[in-house]
Write an enzyme that holds these catalytic residues in place. Structure first.
Site, PDB file in Angstrom:
ATOM      1  N   GLY A  15       0.876  -1.231  -0.106  1.00  0.00           N
ATOM      2  CA  GLY A  15       0.001   0.001   0.015  1.00  0.00           C
ATOM      3  C   GLY A  15       0.714   1.276  -0.104  1.00  0.00           C
ATOM      4  O   GLY A  15       2.063   1.151  -0.182  1.00  0.00           O
ATOM      5  N   THR A  27      -4.139  -2.905   6.488  1.00  0.00           N
ATOM      6  CA  THR A  27      -5.197  -3.143   5.402  1.00  0.00           C
ATOM      7  C   THR A  27      -4.507  -3.663   4.283  1.00  0.00           C
ATOM      8  O   THR A  27      -3.441  -2.899   3.722  1.00  0.00           O
ATOM      9  CB  THR A  27      -5.742  -1.788   5.135  1.00  0.00           C
ATOM     10  OG1 THR A  27      -4.796  -0.842   4.918  1.00  0.00           O
ATOM     11  CG2 THR A  27      -6.584  -1.151   6.325  1.00  0.00           C
ATOM     12  N   ASN A  29      -4.051  -4.318   0.266  1.00  0.00           N
ATOM     13  CA  ASN A  29      -4.400  -3.334  -0.685  1.00  0.00           C
ATOM     14  C   ASN A  29      -4.420  -4.307  -2.112  1.00  0.00           C
ATOM     15  O   ASN A  29      -3.642  -5.211  -2.274  1.00  0.00           O
ATOM     16  CB  ASN A  29      -3.432  -2.362  -0.980  1.00  0.00           C
ATOM     17  CG  ASN A  29      -3.420  -1.320   0.095  1.00  0.00           C
ATOM     18  OD1 ASN A  29      -3.449  -1.616   1.168  1.00  0.00           O
ATOM     19  ND2 ASN A  29      -3.720   0.238  -0.404  1.00  0.00           N
ATOM     20  N   GLU A  79      -9.090  -1.213   0.371  1.00  0.00           N
ATOM     21  CA  GLU A  79      -8.087  -1.644   1.256  1.00  0.00           C
ATOM     22  C   GLU A  79      -9.037  -2.651   2.367  1.00  0.00           C
ATOM     23  O   GLU A  79      -9.696  -2.047   2.836  1.00  0.00           O
ATOM     24  CB  GLU A  79      -7.556  -0.640   2.285  1.00  0.00           C
ATOM     25  CG  GLU A  79      -6.693   0.387   1.359  1.00  0.00           C
ATOM     26  CD  GLU A  79      -6.181   1.253   2.326  1.00  0.00           C
ATOM     27  OE1 GLU A  79      -5.558   1.013   3.284  1.00  0.00           O
ATOM     28  OE2 GLU A  79      -6.070   2.687   1.744  1.00  0.00           O
ATOM     29  N   HIS A  84      -9.015 -11.005  11.661  1.00  0.00           N
ATOM     30  CA  HIS A  84      -8.514 -12.177  12.022  1.00  0.00           C
ATOM     31  C   HIS A  84      -6.993 -11.866  12.509  1.00  0.00           C
ATOM     32  O   HIS A  84      -6.433 -10.870  11.705  1.00  0.00           O
ATOM     33  CB  HIS A  84      -8.242 -13.338  11.005  1.00  0.00           C
ATOM     34  CG  HIS A  84      -7.740 -14.577  11.341  1.00  0.00           C
ATOM     35  ND1 HIS A  84      -8.192 -15.511  12.137  1.00  0.00           N
ATOM     36  CD2 HIS A  84      -6.470 -14.769  10.901  1.00  0.00           C
ATOM     37  CE1 HIS A  84      -7.202 -16.359  12.261  1.00  0.00           C
ATOM     38  NE2 HIS A  84      -6.349 -16.177  11.471  1.00  0.00           N
ATOM     39  N   TYR A  91       1.729 -10.343   1.726  1.00  0.00           N
ATOM     40  CA  TYR A  91       1.790  -9.765   0.455  1.00  0.00           C
ATOM     41  C   TYR A  91       2.108 -10.749  -0.668  1.00  0.00           C
ATOM     42  O   TYR A  91       2.780 -12.013  -0.447  1.00  0.00           O
ATOM     43  CB  TYR A  91       3.153  -8.959   0.687  1.00  0.00           C
ATOM     44  CG  TYR A  91       3.010  -7.628   1.511  1.00  0.00           C
ATOM     45  CD1 TYR A  91       2.077  -6.647   1.142  1.00  0.00           C
ATOM     46  CD2 TYR A  91       3.625  -7.538   2.521  1.00  0.00           C
ATOM     47  CE1 TYR A  91       1.916  -5.545   1.885  1.00  0.00           C
ATOM     48  CE2 TYR A  91       3.669  -6.267   3.474  1.00  0.00           C
ATOM     49  CZ  TYR A  91       2.512  -5.659   2.834  1.00  0.00           C
ATOM     50  OH  TYR A  91       2.393  -4.204   3.838  1.00  0.00           O
ATOM     51  N   ARG A 104     -20.633   3.139   6.117  1.00  0.00           N
ATOM     52  CA  ARG A 104     -21.023   4.331   6.079  1.00  0.00           C
ATOM     53  C   ARG A 104     -19.922   5.155   5.049  1.00  0.00           C
ATOM     54  O   ARG A 104     -19.210   4.481   4.631  1.00  0.00           O
ATOM     55  CB  ARG A 104     -20.309   4.983   7.558  1.00  0.00           C
ATOM     56  CG  ARG A 104     -18.814   4.832   8.099  1.00  0.00           C
ATOM     57  CD  ARG A 104     -18.423   5.292   8.908  1.00  0.00           C
ATOM     58  NE  ARG A 104     -17.084   5.013   9.525  1.00  0.00           N
ATOM     59  CZ  ARG A 104     -15.878   5.425   9.022  1.00  0.00           C
ATOM     60  NH1 ARG A 104     -15.827   6.279   8.069  1.00  0.00           N
ATOM     61  NH2 ARG A 104     -14.596   5.012   9.438  1.00  0.00           N
ATOM     62  N   LYS A 107     -14.759   9.023   5.654  1.00  0.00           N
ATOM     63  CA  LYS A 107     -14.256  10.271   6.205  1.00  0.00           C
ATOM     64  C   LYS A 107     -13.034  10.761   6.000  1.00  0.00           C
ATOM     65  O   LYS A 107     -12.198  10.027   5.692  1.00  0.00           O
ATOM     66  CB  LYS A 107     -14.494  10.044   7.927  1.00  0.00           C
ATOM     67  CG  LYS A 107     -15.798   9.797   8.511  1.00  0.00           C
ATOM     68  CD  LYS A 107     -15.788   9.708   9.932  1.00  0.00           C
ATOM     69  CE  LYS A 107     -16.956   9.263  10.372  1.00  0.00           C
ATOM     70  NZ  LYS A 107     -17.194   8.260  11.667  1.00  0.00           N
ATOM     71  N   PHE A 109      -9.872  11.655   6.022  1.00  0.00           N
ATOM     72  CA  PHE A 109      -8.686  11.099   7.198  1.00  0.00           C
ATOM     73  C   PHE A 109      -7.914  12.162   7.700  1.00  0.00           C
ATOM     74  O   PHE A 109      -7.663  12.133   8.862  1.00  0.00           O
ATOM     75  CB  PHE A 109      -7.818  10.246   6.072  1.00  0.00           C
ATOM     76  CG  PHE A 109      -7.947   8.831   6.306  1.00  0.00           C
ATOM     77  CD1 PHE A 109      -7.334   8.086   7.160  1.00  0.00           C
ATOM     78  CD2 PHE A 109      -8.861   8.311   5.671  1.00  0.00           C
ATOM     79  CE1 PHE A 109      -7.424   6.626   7.308  1.00  0.00           C
ATOM     80  CE2 PHE A 109      -9.128   6.798   5.700  1.00  0.00           C
ATOM     81  CZ  PHE A 109      -8.498   6.133   6.564  1.00  0.00           C
TER      82      PHE A 109
HETATM   83  P1  ADP Z   1       0.401  -1.568   3.350  1.00  0.00           P
HETATM   84  O1  ADP Z   1       0.588   0.130   3.260  1.00  0.00           O
HETATM   85  O2  ADP Z   1       1.507  -2.002   2.641  1.00  0.00           O
HETATM   86  O3  ADP Z   1      -0.793  -1.886   3.023  1.00  0.00           O
HETATM   87  P2  ADP Z   1      -0.255  -1.939   6.290  1.00  0.00           P
HETATM   88  O4  ADP Z   1       0.336  -1.343   7.374  1.00  0.00           O
HETATM   89  O5  ADP Z   1      -1.847  -1.579   5.743  1.00  0.00           O
HETATM   90  O6  ADP Z   1       0.527  -1.886   4.766  1.00  0.00           O
HETATM   91  O7  ADP Z   1      -0.511  -3.656   6.302  1.00  0.00           O
HETATM   92  C1  ADP Z   1      -1.016  -4.327   5.367  1.00  0.00           C
HETATM   93  C2  ADP Z   1      -0.232  -5.599   5.205  1.00  0.00           C
HETATM   94  O8  ADP Z   1      -0.512  -6.272   6.490  1.00  0.00           O
HETATM   95  C3  ADP Z   1      -1.367  -6.494   4.223  1.00  0.00           C
HETATM   96  O9  ADP Z   1      -0.801  -6.475   3.020  1.00  0.00           O
HETATM   97  C4  ADP Z   1      -0.790  -8.129   5.002  1.00  0.00           C
HETATM   98  O10 ADP Z   1      -0.012  -8.673   4.310  1.00  0.00           O
HETATM   99  C5  ADP Z   1      -0.539  -7.825   6.204  1.00  0.00           C
HETATM  100  N1  ADP Z   1      -1.553  -8.025   7.370  1.00  0.00           N
HETATM  101  C6  ADP Z   1      -1.440  -8.942   8.291  1.00  0.00           C
HETATM  102  N2  ADP Z   1      -2.659  -9.076   9.006  1.00  0.00           N
HETATM  103  C7  ADP Z   1      -3.355  -8.516   8.312  1.00  0.00           C
HETATM  104  C8  ADP Z   1      -5.071  -8.400   8.421  1.00  0.00           C
HETATM  105  N3  ADP Z   1      -5.674  -9.036   9.514  1.00  0.00           N
HETATM  106  N4  ADP Z   1      -5.571  -7.636   7.570  1.00  0.00           N
HETATM  107  C9  ADP Z   1      -5.386  -7.057   6.636  1.00  0.00           C
HETATM  108  N5  ADP Z   1      -3.898  -7.329   6.335  1.00  0.00           N
HETATM  109  C10 ADP Z   1      -3.208  -8.052   7.155  1.00  0.00           C
HETATM  110 MG    MG Z   2      -2.697  -0.997   3.602  1.00  0.00          MG
END
Ligand code: ADP
Ligand code: MG
Length: 177
Positions: A15, A27, A29, A79, A84, A91, A104, A107, A109
């Site tokens: 992301g 989240t 992506n 995202e 869980h 990734y 909703r 918002k 950010f």
């Molecule tokens: P990015 O900016 O790369 O999306 P994030 O801080 O949003 O970084 O972290 C997202 C990554 O975290 C996901 O791509 C996935 O590999 C990992 N991840 C671990 N647990 C979860 C979860 N419960 N839901 C979504 N992503 C998760």
């Molecule tokens: Mg993310």
């Protein structure tokens, strides 16, 4: 929103480092090719539904659809926060989701202080948790879409090829656009 429930699948990409994980809400992506397939009536905001990683179990999820700052807000981002706790990042793996309902609108950010933002997201997760307990939503958890996400040689980033593995009902939903 006539496009709900909406099924899609794609590779988890990096992301734009907004630090979701640091807030305790990572989240996953989707790449732009999955985002581009989104029907026009799916507006920005927070959705709830089901998600699975590769061939793993189906979990509850909340998804944020927003405007992507990487593309000067001309393109949306999708995202997914899977409800869980995973042992490791995923990734490069395949995320399959069905978006079921809208919680909703988006918002701004930047206009929210961090605590309020985290509270809002926690509330979204709580609402998703409750809604997904409804029997009509449990049905989608069992959908064929989630059965063998990796067994057919699909282009991991394409929603249209993924459609070939869908149940008749889901196919209909995806082909409607
Ligand atoms: P990015 O900016 O790369 O999306 P994030 O801080 O949003 O970084 O972290 C997202 C990554 O975290 C996901 O791509 C996935 O590999 C990992 N991840 C671990 N647990 C979860 C979860 N419960 N839901 C979504 N992503 C998760
Ligand atoms: Mg993310």
């Amino acid at each position: 929103m006539k496009s709900l429930p909406y099924f899609c699948r794609g590779e988890v990409v990096r992301g734009f480092g907004r630090g979701s994980k640091e807030l305790g809400i990572p989240t996953a992506n989707f790449p732009t090719c999955v985002v581009e397939q989104l029907p026009a009536d799916i507006s920005t905001g927070i959705y709830y539904g089901w998600a699975c990683v590769d061939n793993g179990p189906v979990h509850k999820m909340v998804m944020s659809i927003g405007w992507n700052p990487y593309y000067k807000n001309t393109m949306k981002s999708m995202e997914t926060h899977v409800i869980h706790t995973f042992k490791e990042d995923f990734y490069g793996q395949t995320l399959s989701v069905v978006m079921i309902g809208y919680i909703r609108p988006e918002k701004g950010f930047d206009s929210l202080v961090l605590d309020a933002l985290i509270t809002a997201i926690r509330n979204d997760i709580e609402e998703a948790n409750q809604k997904l307990e409804l029997p009509e939503h449990q049905k989608l958890k069992e959908d064929n879409f989630f059965k063998d996400p990796l067994d057919t040689p699909v282009d991991k980033t394409s929603t249209s090829t993924a459609a070939s593995t869908l149940s008749t009902e889901s196919k209909h939903i995806m082909n409607g656009h």
